[in-house]
Structures are given as C-alpha cells and as structure tokens.
Design a protein around this motif. Sequence first.
Motif, mmCIF file in Angstrom:
data_model
loop_
_atom_site.group_PDB
_atom_site.id
_atom_site.type_symbol
_atom_site.label_atom_id
_atom_site.label_comp_id
_atom_site.label_asym_id
_atom_site.label_seq_id
_atom_site.Cartn_x
_atom_site.Cartn_y
_atom_site.Cartn_z
ATOM 1 N N GLU A 125 0.831 -1.214 0.000
ATOM 2 C CA GLU A 125 0.000 0.000 0.000
ATOM 3 C C GLU A 125 0.862 1.261 0.000
ATOM 4 N N ASN A 126 2.156 1.125 -0.277
ATOM 5 C CA ASN A 126 3.088 2.258 -0.243
ATOM 6 C C ASN A 126 3.245 2.854 1.145
ATOM 7 N N ASP A 127 2.987 2.077 2.174
ATOM 8 C CA ASP A 127 3.178 2.565 3.542
ATOM 9 C C ASP A 127 4.465 1.936 4.072
ATOM 10 N N TYR A 128 5.504 2.758 4.179
ATOM 11 C CA TYR A 128 6.811 2.229 4.564
ATOM 12 C C TYR A 128 7.136 2.499 6.030
ATOM 13 N N THR A 129 6.130 2.854 6.824
ATOM 14 C CA THR A 129 6.372 3.076 8.250
ATOM 15 C C THR A 129 6.509 1.729 8.959
ATOM 16 N N LEU A 130 7.057 1.796 10.178
ATOM 17 C CA LEU A 130 7.266 0.554 10.936
ATOM 18 C C LEU A 130 6.238 0.385 12.054
ATOM 19 N N ARG A 131 5.260 1.263 12.090
ATOM 20 C CA ARG A 131 4.270 1.224 13.161
ATOM 21 C C ARG A 131 3.613 -0.168 13.287
ATOM 22 N N GLY A 132 3.626 -0.682 14.497
ATOM 23 C CA GLY A 132 2.945 -1.965 14.746
ATOM 24 C C GLY A 132 3.754 -3.200 14.362
ATOM 25 N N LEU A 133 5.011 -3.000 13.963
ATOM 26 C CA LEU A 133 5.777 -4.152 13.460
ATOM 27 C C LEU A 133 6.863 -4.653 14.415
ATOM 28 N N ARG A 134 7.051 -3.973 15.542
ATOM 29 C CA ARG A 134 8.184 -4.358 16.393
ATOM 30 C C ARG A 134 7.995 -5.765 16.966
ATOM 31 N N GLY A 135 9.037 -6.575 16.864
ATOM 32 C CA GLY A 135 8.991 -7.922 17.437
ATOM 33 C C GLY A 135 10.055 -8.094 18.498
#
Length: 329
Positions: A130-140
């Motif tokens: 979706e062209n969204d290159y943010t890292l929000r919500g992805l931290r593991g």
Amino acid sequence: MKLLFYAAKVYDKKSFQMVLDQFEDIEIDYINHELEPRTAPLAKGYDAVCAFVSADVGAKTLEILKENGINIVLMRCAGFNNVDVEKAKELGIIVKRVPGYSPESVAELAMGLALAVNRRLYKAYNKVRENDYTLRGLRGVNFYQKTAGIVGTGKIGAAMCRICRGFGMKVIAYDVYQNPDLKDFVEYVSLDELLAQSDLISLHCPLMDSTYHMINLESIKKMKDGVILVNTSRGALVDTKELIEGIRMNKFLGIGLDVYEEETGNVYEDRSDDIMEHSVTARLLAFPNVMITSHQGFYTLEALSAIAETTLSNLVAAKEGRRDANDVA
Ligand code: NAI
C-alpha cells in the motif's frame, strides 16, 4: 482393489496418481464429497475408502460403511480424532493412518507462524504493497536466547525442538513420555513450568480427552506476558473463547494457528461470500496479533508424496491382513 477417495482435491489426485504406478492392483475413484453418514453409501462396491481430517468417521458413518461391505478405512493424515476407534473395532473395520509422513513440513510451518506473528509479516507485506513504509505496529522480539516450550515431543514436536535449537533458543518440553533422541538439548519440565517459563509455546500433542482445551484461561494466566502461542496440532487443544479473553488481557505478543475449533466447515473451502454470523474465528481474526492458516501444515511436496505412498501401502497391508504401527483400529 478399488478405493473410493473422498473429498479429493486437485493436489490429492496429482500426488496419488504420481505413485499409483507402483501399485498395479489399485484403482482409485476420486469424489469431491466429504465422508459422512450421507455419503458413506457411495462406497458400495469398493474395497476401501480414503478420508481426511474433516471427514466424519463417527459411529453412524462406520455402520453405514460396514452395511455397504467396507472393511478398510484409510486416513490420509496423522491425526485420527475424527474416527470412532471403538466402533471401528467393534465392527471389525480396519482403520489405518499415516503417522509420520514429513514431520518437518508441520514443524517448519509452526516456526513460520511464530516468526510471522512476532514480526507481523502479514501486516508488513500489506503495508509495503500500500506504499506505507512506516514501521508502526511491526516491532517484534529476538528468538535468540529465548525459551521455546514444546508440548508433545513426538515426531513433529521433536522436529520443532531441533528448529528452535537452530535459532539459539533454550528448549524445554512437556510430554507424557520423554523422547530419548532429544536428551542432549531438551529439558523436560512439568506443563505448569513450561507455561511459566516459555517465550514461545508450540503445541504438538494429539487431541484426546486429556488434551482437550489444555490451553484455557487458567493455563493462559500461568504464561508469561508477551508469550507467542502456536497451534499446528488440533483446534480443540485450545479453548477459543478463553483464548480471546487471554488476548484481551494483553497476554500474547502473537498467536499463530494452523488449526482452530471451528475449522471443520471451512477446511479447503472458499467461503469468501459467506456471512459468518456466529463465528468466534472471525472474532479472533479481528486481533492484530493473530494469524490463522487453514490446516496447511502437511502441504509440502515431500509430505504429499509420502502420504500417497504410505496410504496405498496401508491398503495393500490391510488387504493382506498385516497389522502394523499404522493401525488405528
Ligand atoms: P506423535 O504421535 O509422533 O507425537 C505426539 C506426542 O504427543 C507423543 O510424544 C505423545 O507422547 C505426546 N502426548 C500425548 N499425550 C500428551 C499430553 N497429554 N501432553 C503432552 N504430550 C502428549 O504425533 P506427531 O506426528 O508429532 O503429530 C502431532 C499432532 O500434529 C497430530 O496428533 C496431529 O493432530 C497434528 N498434525 C497436524 C498437521 C497439520 O497439517 N497441521 C499434520 C500432521 C499432524
């Protein structure tokens, strides 16, 4: 020998046809219908039937099969919780299964689910599309030096232990029997200790009365906060409603399920146009830390060809009256 093959998918036909020339005497008819009381009479005139995980191989089905001259049921899977074993024995129907076709195919999916929910790969994939290159919500979190708790250390659980060791994890396990092959790197503990110490819990025991709903609110409360739970065994090992309560308590970093309680009507069907009015699965899927796949643990090239070969060897063995480790009844 004539075999009626229930609930046949394109990939079933491919993998069975590929090994069929090794079994000169066997003829297979494939049908789309699931094996259940309504479809059991179709087996009249055959020597055996072949069924899969979502078939209803309960008392009624077995009785109808028997009335129609069927004495051999071949399960093309490892689990047999959908078979009424006592009834089959009472009727003298031989039931065989494929106990260990490719344990790595399921164990590798279990680790895949653990990684996917930890790093939110399903979200990351969609975000970038979706062209969204943010890292929000992805931290593991790292798996390295964390503790993996494996429940059930038979063939698949043992493969999962080896995979977790490869990730540099400490591996602990709970089983009613200890697997001697694992003694060099797996520490056996009680179920309560496993629940309390593990950062990743992966279920690999069969569904039986003693394991039904073994993951429930009480056991969830014993887990560490931020635990990852993976179930690739059978849906009813987990009490789904209580799992949802656990998710709402923020207990889980992630949950990966290849099997779930309501899967029977869904497995390998396209239900994208259906409205799932009472579905707890739909509720589960609404959480951002849950990923569900549709019973695809067995679905690798290697596993499919091993399943086909063993199932047809089981038919030959059953016809020749040979009893072996693949017998369920
Ligand atoms: P297995 O029979 O080799 O191992 C099962 C292990 O569970 C054994 O070591 C047994 O002692 C242990 N166990 C029994 N009761 C237990 C209990 N109360 N608590 C803890 N452990 C207990 O079976 P395998 O081949 O490793 O398969 C495990 C399960 O995986 C199967 O029962 C089946 O339900 C599931 N499965 C799922 C697939 C998928 O596509 N997602 C494919 C194949 C199997």
